[in-house]
Design an enzyme around this catalytic site. Structure first.
Site: not given
Length: 285
Positions: A36, A58-59, A85, A151, A155, A186
């Protein structure tokens, strides 16, 4: 102990779905690389749960994705499970409001990170018995109205990428599936709204209250609900599944609200009331 002796990599592991999934993998015997941007968060998780290796990633930086997977693979002679994820809400608003920078940032964070995670995982996962990749998509992938536009498109890309990757990696014995969460309690919502730290608890409580009424199942979705689905898709129990997606949404996508909420009248209810009023001698208005 479904994952005894296995090695798993989980991105976005400091909170929410990633955290619960990492904990579940570890509780069932896996060595988990918990990755993360929030290194403090994954270090705290590693302090609580045996079998955790915290890694700062950092993705949006592809080199960091590769370094994470090379680390997990190099230290263990490969790894068995990858849960792509990590994500956030991305650029807010519709296509009329999202500029080039916001669009590219969202695509890099939500879609490219998954593609590159899969790409750099292959050398470490190929021909390992039971190798499985799970990607986090969303109910936003099935239609508009569940999230900002960028987003949702990203997705949807994750969903199609999952199918294409399942085809591409079958020759290596790697299964690739996706999970599609619905309204899950979340921090992603508060984070997407740029809420001050002091107000996050209040906003999260408000979201939890709203989410209990958002779908036919009368409670808010919890990260553990998604973790259980990811664990199943990663396990040998799902060995005949690849290129599939599992919707875990409490039924939010089953149909319009009036289909399941008796307090929300639908089109035909309105017509019925009109006919009843007319029959009773009313105006029908």
């Amino acid at each position: 102990m479904r994952f005894a002796g296995k090695v798993a990599v989980v991105t976005g592991a400091a909170s929410g779905i990633g955290k619960e999934t990492a904990k579940l993998f570890a509780s069932e015997g896996a060595k988990v690389y918990a990755a993360d941007m929030d290194l403090t968060g994954v270090e705290a998780l590693a302090g609580e749960v045996p079998g955790m290796v915290p890694v700062a990633v950092d993705v949006c930086d592809v080199a960091q994705i590769k370094a994470l997977l090379d680390k997990a693979g190099g230290e263990n002679g490969g790894f068995d499970i990858l849960f792509n994820n990590a994500a956030a809400g991305g650029a807010r608003g519709g296509i009329d409001e999202c500029d080039e920078a916001g669009w590219d940032w969202t695509m890099n964070l939500v879609l490219r990170s998954v593609a590159m995670g899969i790409h750099y995982a292959v050398p470490h996962m190929q021909h390992r018995k039971g190798a499985a990749i799970v990607n986090t998509s969303s109910v936003a992938a099935v239609g508009p109205g569940y999230s900002p536009t960028a987003y949702a498109v990203a997705k949807a890309g994750v969903l199609h990428l999952t199918k294409c990757a399942a085809m591409d990696l079958a020759k290596f014995g790697i299964r690739v599936n996706a999970v599609q969460p619905g309204f899950i309690n979340t921090n992603i919502f508060a984070a997407s709204l740029d809420v001050d730290q002091a107000d996050k608890a209040t906003v999260n409580a408000m979201i939890a209250q709203m989410s209990s009424h958002a779908q036919p199942v009368p409670r808010g979705g919890q990260p553990r609900d998604i973790a259980e689905a990811v664990a199943f898709l990663s396990s040998d129990a799902a060995s005949f599944m690849t290129g599939a997606s599992m919707i875990v949404d409490g039924g939010i996508t089953v149909g319009p609200r009036h289909c399941w909420d008796p307090e929300a009248p639908g089109l035909f209810d309105t017509i019925q009331k009109f006919l009843e009023a007319k029959e009773a001698g009313g105006s029908g208005q």
